[in-house]
Design a protein around this motif. Sequence first.
Motif, PDB file in Angstrom:
ATOM      1  N   VAL A 128      79.530  52.392  76.120  1.00  0.00           N
ATOM      2  CA  VAL A 128      78.680  51.400  76.755  1.00  0.00           C
ATOM      3  C   VAL A 128      79.008  51.335  78.230  1.00  0.00           C
ATOM      4  CG1 VAL A 128      78.492  50.005  74.684  1.00  0.00           C
ATOM      5  CG2 VAL A 128      80.299  49.513  76.305  1.00  0.00           C
ATOM      6  N   SER A 129      78.109  50.793  78.990  1.00  0.00           N
ATOM      7  CA  SER A 129      78.323  50.648  80.425  1.00  0.00           C
ATOM      8  C   SER A 129      79.486  49.712  80.684  1.00  0.00           C
ATOM      9  CB  SER A 129      77.048  50.097  81.065  1.00  0.00           C
ATOM     10  OG  SER A 129      77.298  49.739  82.407  1.00  0.00           O
ATOM     11  N   THR A 176      79.533  47.726  82.966  1.00  0.00           N
ATOM     12  CA  THR A 176      78.908  46.468  83.339  1.00  0.00           C
ATOM     13  C   THR A 176      78.460  45.750  82.077  1.00  0.00           C
ATOM     14  OG1 THR A 176      78.115  47.431  85.410  1.00  0.00           O
ATOM     15  CG2 THR A 176      77.058  45.392  84.674  1.00  0.00           C
ATOM     16  N   LYS A 177      78.954  44.557  81.872  1.00  0.00           N
ATOM     17  CA  LYS A 177      78.643  43.826  80.645  1.00  0.00           C
ATOM     18  C   LYS A 177      77.203  43.315  80.683  1.00  0.00           C
ATOM     19  CE  LYS A 177      82.969  43.850  79.090  1.00  0.00           C
ATOM     20  NZ  LYS A 177      83.415  44.314  77.774  1.00  0.00           N
ATOM     21  N   ARG A 178      76.593  43.298  79.524  1.00  0.00           N
ATOM     22  CA  ARG A 178      75.268  42.702  79.410  1.00  0.00           C
ATOM     23  C   ARG A 178      75.410  41.187  79.355  1.00  0.00           C
ATOM     24  NH1 ARG A 178      72.963  43.337  73.322  1.00  0.00           N
ATOM     25  NH2 ARG A 178      71.695  41.641  74.104  1.00  0.00           N
ATOM     26  N   PRO A 179      74.363  40.443  79.673  1.00  0.00           N
ATOM     27  CA  PRO A 179      74.448  38.974  79.584  1.00  0.00           C
ATOM     28  C   PRO A 179      74.794  38.543  78.162  1.00  0.00           C
ATOM     29  CG  PRO A 179      72.504  39.645  80.813  1.00  0.00           C
ATOM     30  CD  PRO A 179      73.074  40.894  80.220  1.00  0.00           C
ATOM     31  N   ASP A 205      74.547  36.926  74.831  1.00  0.00           N
ATOM     32  CA  ASP A 205      73.461  36.425  73.984  1.00  0.00           C
ATOM     33  C   ASP A 205      74.097  35.780  72.762  1.00  0.00           C
ATOM     34  OD1 ASP A 205      71.430  36.138  72.052  1.00  0.00           O
ATOM     35  OD2 ASP A 205      70.315  37.862  72.809  1.00  0.00           O
ATOM     36  N   GLU A 254      72.639  36.814  69.305  1.00  0.00           N
ATOM     37  CA  GLU A 254      73.067  38.149  68.902  1.00  0.00           C
ATOM     38  C   GLU A 254      74.541  38.146  68.516  1.00  0.00           C
ATOM     39  OE1 GLU A 254      72.737  42.219  68.048  1.00  0.00           O
ATOM     40  OE2 GLU A 254      71.197  40.686  68.392  1.00  0.00           O
ATOM     41  N   ASP A 282      80.417  44.545  74.223  1.00  0.00           N
ATOM     42  CA  ASP A 282      79.471  44.851  75.292  1.00  0.00           C
ATOM     43  C   ASP A 282      79.012  43.601  76.035  1.00  0.00           C
ATOM     44  OD1 ASP A 282      78.139  44.014  72.952  1.00  0.00           O
ATOM     45  OD2 ASP A 282      76.294  45.038  73.522  1.00  0.00           O
ATOM     46  N   MET A 283      79.264  42.408  75.450  1.00  0.00           N
ATOM     47  CA  MET A 283      78.892  41.150  76.104  1.00  0.00           C
ATOM     48  C   MET A 283      80.109  40.355  76.565  1.00  0.00           C
ATOM     49  SD  MET A 283      75.773  39.716  73.731  1.00  0.00           S
ATOM     50  CE  MET A 283      76.596  39.859  72.135  1.00  0.00           C
ATOM     51  N   GLN A 323      83.319  39.063  78.342  1.00  0.00           N
ATOM     52  CA  GLN A 323      83.910  39.268  79.667  1.00  0.00           C
ATOM     53  C   GLN A 323      85.401  39.537  79.607  1.00  0.00           C
ATOM     54  OE1 GLN A 323      82.132  39.490  82.559  1.00  0.00           O
ATOM     55  NE2 GLN A 323      80.374  39.421  81.175  1.00  0.00           N
TER      56      GLN A 323
END
Length: 256
Positions: free
Chosen positions: A34-35, A37-40, A42, A45, A245-246, A248
Amino acid sequence: MPAIIYTDNWHLFTGSRHMPSPGNREPGIARRTVSATKRPFDIDEAMSRIREAVRPFPPAALFQLAEEGFDSPFEVLVACMISIRTFDEVTVPTARRFFSRARTARDVAHLTPAEINQLILTTTFHEPKARQIHAIARRLAADYDGELPCDERLLRSLPGVGPKCANLVLGIACGIPRIAVDVHVHRVTNRWGYVRTRTPEQTMTALEEKLPKRYWVEINRLLVPFGKHVCAGRAPRCSVCVVLDMCQQVGVTTHR
């Protein structure tokens, strides 16, 4: 550099049961890049993924006992008091032993503090807990016909009962949405970066302002086993975390 996620729950990330080709993963372990950079974050989810991820583990002690039938307000309260500063692995059998002797406030009121102490001897701070449980039982027997009303003010007025136990009684036994924050809920939600607080009390207030009400009771049920088995206090297992992935990873300095 991109981050690598190792997980046995590949479908929780992708929505698919399709696994990467064998050449790209270790045997029996799914791997996903995964990137960095973390996704926002959710929360819907996250709760859905964690709900699936913790299925192999026992639920939090009070939820487990409620599923076994110890689900009256008084039983949930007693079990919560037993659980304070005590591992779930000790809380559950201790509560079962206690309830095999007495399950109602009237029954408990007929015991002595010494007898209660012997029944909960395996827990931390068993002597003061025994005195508090006895005092609560006597008050309920004398003033409330032996029943514990689903009343937050009354619950908080009882000896030894703080916001966590009061909210667990209201949520589990009474069906009233309340957020019960213990060390796991406090640590995990702050590690996610979903809240930024210093104390469990501050976390409860922050979650009440932000967390959708449909998750108020469930968050304790899910994050206790998640915090024990994945998002541990020391060296969390980030490599198998279904919300990496989310997340921090606030304050994480070492992980597995």
